[in-house]
Design a protein around this motif. Structure first.
Motif: not given
Length: 231
Positions: A110-132
Motif C-alpha cells: 500500500f502507499a504510505g506517507p514518506t515522513r510519518s507512520s500510518m501503522l496506528g491508523e491501519i491497526r485501528e481500522e483492522i480492530i474496528k473491522a474485527t469487532e464489527e
C-alpha cells in the motif's frame, strides 16, 4: 416497624453520570496506553534485515533467483506455492498468496506517507473491522513490530460455524506499507517458530519498488504479473 428507605432519583442519576464519565476517561487512558505500547513495538523494529526498499539493496550483486512483480520483488523458497490475485480489468496483481504446504501468507503493498507512520491508523481500522464482524483481536510484539492476532467467526462450506485464525504483520518503509496476513499452522501455533519460519523468511526478503507515481496513502500499489525467467 422498619421505615422504608427513600431514594433521591435525581441524585442517583447524577452519580451514575459521574461514574460513566470516570469510566470513559479510564477506558480512554487505557486505550491510549495500549496505542503507545504498540507504537513503541513498531519503533523497536528497524528493517535492518528486511523487508527492504529497492534503494537499500543491490539486486544484481548476487545469484539469488527472484521474481520481479514491479512494485514488489520476491524471493521464492523451495516448494513454494504462489497464487496471484489479479485485477482482470487492469491486468495487474492486487495481492499474492504464498504457501509452504502447512502455512500460508497473503501479501499486499500500500502507499504510505514518506515522513510519518500510518501503522496506528491501519491497526485501528483492522480492530474496528474485527469487532464489527463479532471477532476478537489481540496485539502482541511480533517479529515486525505490533502483530495483530485475529479470531473471526466463519461458516464452512457445509454450513457449520467455525473460527478463522490469522496473524497480521505490518511494515512501513519510505512511501509504502507492507501487509502480510499469516494463516494455517503458523496462525494456529503462533509461538511455534518452526511453523512460521518460511513465512518470516519470505516476508523479510521482500523488496519494495515504490516508484515515483503519486498515490493516496492507504491505496493498493498494484504489481505486475512476473516473468518466470527473471532473476
Amino acid at each position: 416497624m422498619r421505615e422504608a428507605a427513600t431514594v433521591d432519583v435525581g441524585r442517583t442519576k447524577d452519580v451514575d453520570a459521574e461514574v460513566d464519565d470516570v469510566t470513559e476517561e479510564l477506558v480512554g487512558e487505557s486505550a491510549g496506553d495500549e496505542a503507545a505500547t504498540w507504537d513503541a513495538w513498531d519503533a523497536a523494529f528497524d528493517r535492518e534485515e528486511g523487508p527492504f526498499d529497492v534503494a537499500e539493496v543491490d539486486l544484481d550483486a548476487d545469484e539469488v533467483k527472484r521474481l520481479d512483480l514491479g512494485t514488489l520483488v520476491i524471493t521464492p523458497f523451495d516448494k513454494m506455492n504462489l497464487q496471484l490475485q489479479v485485477d482482470k480489468a487492469k491486468e495487474k496483481v492486487q495481492a499474492l498468496l504464498i504457501s509452504d504446504g502447512t502455512s500460508a501468507m497473503e501479501v499486499a503493498v500500500f502507499a504510505g506517507p514518506t515522513r510519518s507512520s500510518m501503522l496506528g491508523e491501519i491497526r485501528e481500522e483492522i480492530i474496528k473491522a474485527t469487532e464489527e464482524a463479532d471477532g476478537k483481536v489481540e496485539l502482541v510484539q511480533g517479529p515486525f513490530g505490533a502483530e495483530l492476532r485475529r479470531r473471526l467467526p466463519v461458516t464452512t462450506p457445509d454450513g457449520k460455524p467455525a473460527t478463522h485464525l490469522s496473524r497480521t504483520w505490518l511494515c512501513q518503509g519510505p512511501g509504502w506499507v507492507l501487509r502480510g496476513v499469516v494463516m494455517g499452522k503458523a496462525a494456529l501455533e503462533p509461538d511455534n517458530q518452526d511453523a512460521d519460519l518460511a513465512m518470516w523468511e519470505f516476508f523479510t526478503n521482500l523488496v519494495v519498488r515504490r516508484g515515483p507515481e503519486p498515490a493516496v496513502p492507504g491505496s493498493v500499489l498494484l504489481m505486475e504479473i512476473p516473468q518466470l525467467d527473471e532473476k
